[in-house]
Design an enzyme around this catalytic site. Structure first.
Site: not given
Length: 344
Positions: A77, A191
């Site tokens: 991320s 993600d």
């Protein structure tokens, strides 16, 4: 096309067998040993945490000033954003970008889409990344790097080690429901924090002997406030309390975003805060499990209790917090990693 590696799954050509492997996937070529062959190869695992991830910049700065330079880097991320830029030799550029973020600039990056897949299309952030990282391939970076993403539908962990750096970073930070998922080949990715919030295992697969994990979500379950300061919010019943009311004292930024990303005490959660809080709970549980199964050799825990997920305009204090966290961890690192010329 990016080469995708799933942890513990066969990712070779042809139909996927799904047969488990006894060993994690290895990089295509082992990174060279550091010049100082007496020390272990250092891996840096940069964790997820949205805006809190600007602290990674401070960690990298502080470690470098004390002679600690990673030989391999993995990120998830926001950790993929900072880690990828560091591996590409663009830490200065990402720091300038972070420090120049204001509330209004953060809002400008949030090109709301309200589409069937996300609240934010991410086109403006995509354009900024591609402009800065134009043409950069992961396999050509001076430091071995990998970003972590999650495959939509299967939940498989995906390690991105080849191809476009900007595309690999985008896939790693595509928060479900907030950003649109990213298509790479025939797979949709989002993600990586859903499967590996701090990619210690990836660093080891890249050849690291000593892994330093950077956790910017150590004090999880923080409020998902975004742009405005609480002190600037009008009291209920006063002019401007209605987010769509005309008011010379409040900007569009301060009026619209709280409806989607903030929740006052006692209020029911809105769509974004519900998704973000649920994501935080899941990430926290996964993180504890992953670190228990494969603990890092050293951990840098940043203390960021008062920072929300979308407080990207607080880079100055976040970078300093990262520096402070790295300083606290240095004595433990130096006990295990002999570095010529390093000092506290």
């Amino acid at each position: 096309m990016l080469s995708l590696l799933r942890r513990n799954f066969d990712f070779s050509g042809g139909p996927e067998s799904g047969a488990p492997r006894s060993e994690p996937p290895k990089p295509e070529s082992a990174p060279p040993r550091p010049d100082d062959s007496s020390r272990p190869r250092i891996g840096l695992a940069l964790g997820a945490g949205a805006a809190r991830g600007w602290a990674h910049i401070g960690v990298l700065r502080e470690l470098a000033e004390h002679g600690v330079k990673p030989d391999v880097v993995a990120g998830t991320s926001i950790g993929a954003i900072v880690g990828g830029c560091y591996a590409a030799g663009k830490l200065d550029e990402i720091e300038v970008f972070a420090r120049t973020m204001t509330k209004r600039r953060v809002f400008a990056m949030m090109d709301f889409a309200f589409s069937g897949t996300s609240l934010i299309s991410g086109d403006r952030l995509k354009a900024a990344l591609e402009q800065e990282l134009d043409g950069l391939k992961i396999e050509d970076l001076p430091i071995p790097f990998a970003s972590v993403a999650t495959e939509v539908g299967t939940g498989h962990e995906v390690w991105l080690q080849r191809g476009s750096l900007a595309l690999a970073i985008r896939a790693s930070y595509a928060l479900p429901g907030i950003f649109e998922p990213v298509r790479i080949g025939d797979r949709w990715l989002f993600d990586g924090a859903l499967v590996n919030p701090i990619p210690v295992t990836v660093c080891r697969a890249l050849g690291a002997d000593f892994v330093i994990a950077v956790n910017v979500a150590a004090d999880t379950m923080y409020r998902s406030r975004v742009i405005r300061d609480q002190a600037s919010a009008p009291a209920e019943g006063t002019p401007g309390a209605n987010p769509f009311a005309e008011s010379p004292d409040r900007s569009f930024v301060d009026s619209l975003l709280p409806r989607y990303f903030e929740r006052r005490a006692g209020d029911a959660p809105n769509v974004a805060t519900a998704m973000i809080d649920a994501f935080n709970i899941i990430q926290d549980r996964i993180l504890r499990s992953r670190l228990a199964g494969d603990p890092p050799d050293a951990t840098i825990n940043a203390r960021l209790e008062d920072v929300g997920m979308f407080d990207f305009h607080k880079a100055e204090s976040l970078i300093e917090a990262g520096r402070a966290a790295a300083r606290r961890a240095l004595p433990n690192i130096f006990v295990h990693v002999p570095i010529a010329g390093a000092s506290l």
